[in-house]
Design a protein around this motif. Structure first.
Motif, PDB file in Angstrom:
ATOM      1  N   ARG A  43      24.600  46.207  39.720  1.00 13.62           N
ATOM      2  CA  ARG A  43      23.539  46.372  38.237  1.00 13.62           C
ATOM      3  C   ARG A  43      22.608  45.197  37.654  1.00 13.62           C
ATOM      4  NH1 ARG A  43      26.696  49.030  35.267  1.00 13.62           N
ATOM      5  NH2 ARG A  43      27.729  46.832  34.168  1.00 13.62           N
ATOM      6  N   GLU A  44      23.606  44.015  37.815  1.00 13.67           N
ATOM      7  CA  GLU A  44      23.425  42.331  37.778  1.00 13.67           C
ATOM      8  C   GLU A  44      22.654  42.035  38.347  1.00 13.67           C
ATOM      9  OE1 GLU A  44      24.915  41.041  34.656  1.00 13.67           O
ATOM     10  OE2 GLU A  44      26.081  42.437  33.785  1.00 13.67           O
ATOM     11  N   ASN A  45      22.396  42.234  40.232  1.00 18.69           N
ATOM     12  CA  ASN A  45      21.653  41.542  40.702  1.00 18.69           C
ATOM     13  C   ASN A  45      22.619  40.648  41.166  1.00 18.69           C
ATOM     14  OD1 ASN A  45      20.342  41.482  43.185  1.00 18.69           O
ATOM     15  ND2 ASN A  45      18.873  40.309  42.005  1.00 18.69           N
ATOM     16  N   GLY A  46      24.465  40.029  41.249  1.00 16.70           N
ATOM     17  CA  GLY A  46      25.532  39.653  41.674  1.00 16.70           C
ATOM     18  C   GLY A  46      25.098  38.216  40.848  1.00 16.70           C
ATOM     19  N   ALA A  47      24.717  38.405  39.581  1.00 16.74           N
ATOM     20  CA  ALA A  47      23.953  37.238  38.867  1.00 16.74           C
ATOM     21  C   ALA A  47      25.655  36.655  38.363  1.00 16.74           C
ATOM     22  CB  ALA A  47      23.528  37.380  37.485  1.00 16.74           C
ATOM     23  N   PHE A  48      26.618  36.514  39.366  1.00 20.18           N
ATOM     24  CA  PHE A  48      28.034  35.838  38.803  1.00 20.18           C
ATOM     25  C   PHE A  48      28.045  35.063  39.686  1.00 20.18           C
ATOM     26  CE2 PHE A  48      28.452  40.432  37.439  1.00 20.18           C
ATOM     27  CZ  PHE A  48      28.873  39.626  35.932  1.00 20.18           C
ATOM     28  N   ASP A  49      29.493  33.191  39.110  1.00 20.15           N
ATOM     29  CA  ASP A  49      29.159  32.781  39.560  1.00 20.15           C
ATOM     30  C   ASP A  49      30.968  33.149  40.900  1.00 20.15           C
ATOM     31  OD1 ASP A  49      27.501  30.631  39.339  1.00 20.15           O
ATOM     32  OD2 ASP A  49      28.123  31.378  37.109  1.00 20.15           O
ATOM     33  N   LEU A  50      31.242  33.492  40.493  1.00 24.69           N
ATOM     34  CA  LEU A  50      32.865  34.079  41.210  1.00 24.69           C
ATOM     35  C   LEU A  50      32.764  35.328  40.434  1.00 24.69           C
ATOM     36  CD1 LEU A  50      34.998  32.852  42.265  1.00 24.69           C
ATOM     37  CD2 LEU A  50      36.104  32.536  40.136  1.00 24.69           C
ATOM     38  N   LEU A  51      33.586  35.984  41.781  1.00 29.36           N
ATOM     39  CA  LEU A  51      33.993  37.236  41.864  1.00 29.36           C
ATOM     40  C   LEU A  51      35.667  37.249  41.598  1.00 29.36           C
ATOM     41  CD1 LEU A  51      34.728  40.898  42.020  1.00 29.36           C
ATOM     42  CD2 LEU A  51      33.600  40.036  44.135  1.00 29.36           C
ATOM     43  N   LEU A  52      36.466  37.559  41.051  1.00 29.40           N
ATOM     44  CA  LEU A  52      37.939  37.165  40.916  1.00 29.40           C
ATOM     45  C   LEU A  52      38.627  38.597  40.584  1.00 29.40           C
ATOM     46  CD1 LEU A  52      40.628  35.877  40.732  1.00 29.40           C
ATOM     47  CD2 LEU A  52      39.925  35.524  38.168  1.00 29.40           C
ATOM     48  N   THR A  53      39.367  39.048  42.170  1.00 28.90           N
ATOM     49  CA  THR A  53      39.801  40.343  42.295  1.00 28.90           C
ATOM     50  C   THR A  53      41.093  40.657  43.043  1.00 28.90           C
ATOM     51  OG1 THR A  53      39.139  42.674  42.446  1.00 28.90           O
ATOM     52  CG2 THR A  53      37.967  40.231  44.856  1.00 28.90           C
ATOM     53  N   ASP A  54      41.462  41.447  42.354  1.00 27.59           N
ATOM     54  CA  ASP A  54      43.139  41.770  42.887  1.00 27.59           C
ATOM     55  C   ASP A  54      42.321  42.475  44.148  1.00 27.59           C
ATOM     56  OD1 ASP A  54      45.681  42.068  42.411  1.00 27.59           O
ATOM     57  OD2 ASP A  54      45.795  44.279  41.604  1.00 27.59           O
ATOM     58  N   ILE A  55      43.782  42.407  44.863  1.00 27.20           N
ATOM     59  CA  ILE A  55      43.497  43.439  45.881  1.00 27.20           C
ATOM     60  C   ILE A  55      43.715  44.762  46.126  1.00 27.20           C
ATOM     61  CG2 ILE A  55      44.656  43.372  48.314  1.00 27.20           C
ATOM     62  CD1 ILE A  55      44.353  40.422  48.608  1.00 27.20           C
ATOM     63  N   GLN A  56      44.786  44.993  45.299  1.00 27.00           N
ATOM     64  CA  GLN A  56      45.751  46.177  45.387  1.00 27.00           C
ATOM     65  C   GLN A  56      45.132  47.120  44.191  1.00 27.00           C
ATOM     66  OE1 GLN A  56      49.507  46.905  46.927  1.00 27.00           O
ATOM     67  NE2 GLN A  56      50.015  48.846  45.241  1.00 27.00           N
ATOM     68  N   MET A  57      44.223  48.087  44.208  1.00 28.43           N
ATOM     69  CA  MET A  57      43.683  48.759  43.550  1.00 28.43           C
ATOM     70  C   MET A  57      43.167  49.945  43.614  1.00 28.43           C
ATOM     71  SD  MET A  57      40.913  46.178  41.142  1.00 28.43           S
ATOM     72  CE  MET A  57      40.410  45.609  42.796  1.00 28.43           C
ATOM     73  N   PRO A  58      43.235  51.220  42.632  1.00 23.54           N
ATOM     74  CA  PRO A  58      42.964  52.940  43.178  1.00 23.54           C
ATOM     75  C   PRO A  58      41.460  52.744  43.134  1.00 23.54           C
ATOM     76  CG  PRO A  58      43.092  52.774  41.034  1.00 23.54           C
ATOM     77  CD  PRO A  58      43.342  51.088  41.173  1.00 23.54           C
ATOM     78  N   ILE A  59      40.758  53.603  44.012  1.00 25.80           N
ATOM     79  CA  ILE A  59      39.173  53.498  44.038  1.00 25.80           C
ATOM     80  C   ILE A  59      38.571  52.959  44.800  1.00 25.80           C
ATOM     81  CG2 ILE A  59      36.969  54.123  43.306  1.00 25.80           C
ATOM     82  CD1 ILE A  59      38.422  54.896  40.216  1.00 25.80           C
ATOM     83  N   MET A  60      38.497  51.926  44.979  1.00 23.79           N
ATOM     84  CA  MET A  60      38.250  50.802  45.918  1.00 23.79           C
ATOM     85  C   MET A  60      39.045  49.495  45.642  1.00 23.79           C
ATOM     86  SD  MET A  60      34.369  48.860  46.034  1.00 23.79           S
ATOM     87  CE  MET A  60      33.642  49.928  47.057  1.00 23.79           C
ATOM     88  N   ASP A  61      39.170  49.210  46.500  1.00 22.71           N
ATOM     89  CA  ASP A  61      40.181  47.988  46.665  1.00 22.71           C
ATOM     90  C   ASP A  61      39.529  46.671  47.104  1.00 22.71           C
ATOM     91  OD1 ASP A  61      40.278  47.232  49.639  1.00 22.71           O
ATOM     92  OD2 ASP A  61      42.046  47.562  50.194  1.00 22.71           O
ATOM     93  N   GLY A  62      40.309  45.978  46.524  1.00 25.08           N
ATOM     94  CA  GLY A  62      39.835  44.461  46.128  1.00 25.08           C
ATOM     95  C   GLY A  62      39.200  44.046  48.082  1.00 25.08           C
ATOM     96  N   ILE A  63      39.929  44.009  48.868  1.00 21.22           N
ATOM     97  CA  ILE A  63      39.218  44.018  50.410  1.00 21.22           C
ATOM     98  C   ILE A  63      37.816  44.594  50.608  1.00 21.22           C
ATOM     99  CG2 ILE A  63      39.798  43.827  52.510  1.00 21.22           C
ATOM    100  CD1 ILE A  63      42.945  43.086  51.839  1.00 21.22           C
ATOM    101  N   ALA A  64      38.365  45.715  49.795  1.00 26.67           N
ATOM    102  CA  ALA A  64      36.329  46.465  50.129  1.00 26.67           C
ATOM    103  C   ALA A  64      35.727  45.451  49.763  1.00 26.67           C
ATOM    104  CB  ALA A  64      36.535  47.883  50.068  1.00 26.67           C
ATOM    105  N   LEU A  65      35.412  45.361  48.030  1.00 30.51           N
ATOM    106  CA  LEU A  65      34.840  45.672  47.313  1.00 30.51           C
ATOM    107  C   LEU A  65      34.958  43.497  48.057  1.00 30.51           C
ATOM    108  CD1 LEU A  65      33.470  44.699  44.613  1.00 30.51           C
ATOM    109  CD2 LEU A  65      35.536  43.779  43.603  1.00 30.51           C
ATOM    110  N   ALA A  66      35.778  42.971  47.908  1.00 29.21           N
ATOM    111  CA  ALA A  66      35.236  41.790  49.044  1.00 29.21           C
ATOM    112  C   ALA A  66      34.197  41.860  50.132  1.00 29.21           C
ATOM    113  CB  ALA A  66      35.845  41.104  49.169  1.00 29.21           C
ATOM    114  N   LEU A  67      34.549  42.927  50.952  1.00 31.87           N
ATOM    115  CA  LEU A  67      33.286  43.433  52.125  1.00 31.87           C
ATOM    116  C   LEU A  67      32.130  43.428  52.279  1.00 31.87           C
ATOM    117  CD1 LEU A  67      35.999  44.583  54.313  1.00 31.87           C
ATOM    118  CD2 LEU A  67      34.875  41.877  54.598  1.00 31.87           C
ATOM    119  N   SER A  68      31.809  44.410  50.518  1.00 35.36           N
ATOM    120  CA  SER A  68      30.585  44.920  50.282  1.00 35.36           C
ATOM    121  C   SER A  68      30.145  43.776  49.148  1.00 35.36           C
ATOM    122  CB  SER A  68      30.610  46.097  49.157  1.00 35.36           C
ATOM    123  OG  SER A  68      31.099  46.899  49.994  1.00 35.36           O
TER     124      SER A  68
END
Length: 126
Positions: A43-68
């Motif tokens: 929605r924000e067209n990637g307008a962030f400097d950093l994505l800080l994500t937990d790896i183990q999460m429901p729905i979509m985990d942090g590794i799938a998020l990082a890859l996308s």
């Protein structure tokens, strides 16, 4: 300063990390899972400097998020968090897209240092 998107399924962790990062003047946005974080990124067209994500999460985990996120927003710096050794091992082959993996539990000083380091590495690349 920088914009940081924080994805973690634990509300207390999201709040702690957001407050810690805000101490350094960063603007934070939080998401409760990887799917919500990806929606925000898109929605924000990637307008962030950093994505800080937990790896183990429901729905979509942090590794799938990082890859996308790395595929869709290649200039985005990614920092992973985990409290599980086997998740850290899963992330070890992501060094090409993730700056680092910070192990939970961590102190406020540890997360602030990790974020500063990740953002400094981004600045060095540009």
């Amino acid at each position: 300063m920088s914009r940081v998107l924080i994805a973690d399924d634990e509300e207390s962790m999201r709040t702690l990390v957001a407050r810690a990062i805000a101490m350094d003047g960063h603007d934070t946005v939080t998401a409760q899972d990887g799917a919500e974080a990806l929606d925000i990124l898109t929605r924000e067209n990637g307008a962030f400097d950093l994505l800080l994500t937990d790896i183990q999460m429901p729905i979509m985990d942090g590794i799938a998020l990082a890859l996308s996120a790395a595929r869709d927003f290649p200039d985005l710096t990614i920092l992973l968090m985990t409290g599980f050794a086997h998740q850290r091992e899963r992330a070890s082959n992501l060094s090409a897209i993730a700056h680092d993996v910070i192990t939970k539990p961590f102190s406020i000083a540890d997360i602030r240092t990790a974020v500063a380091d990740a953002l400094a590495s981004k600045a060095a690349k540009t």
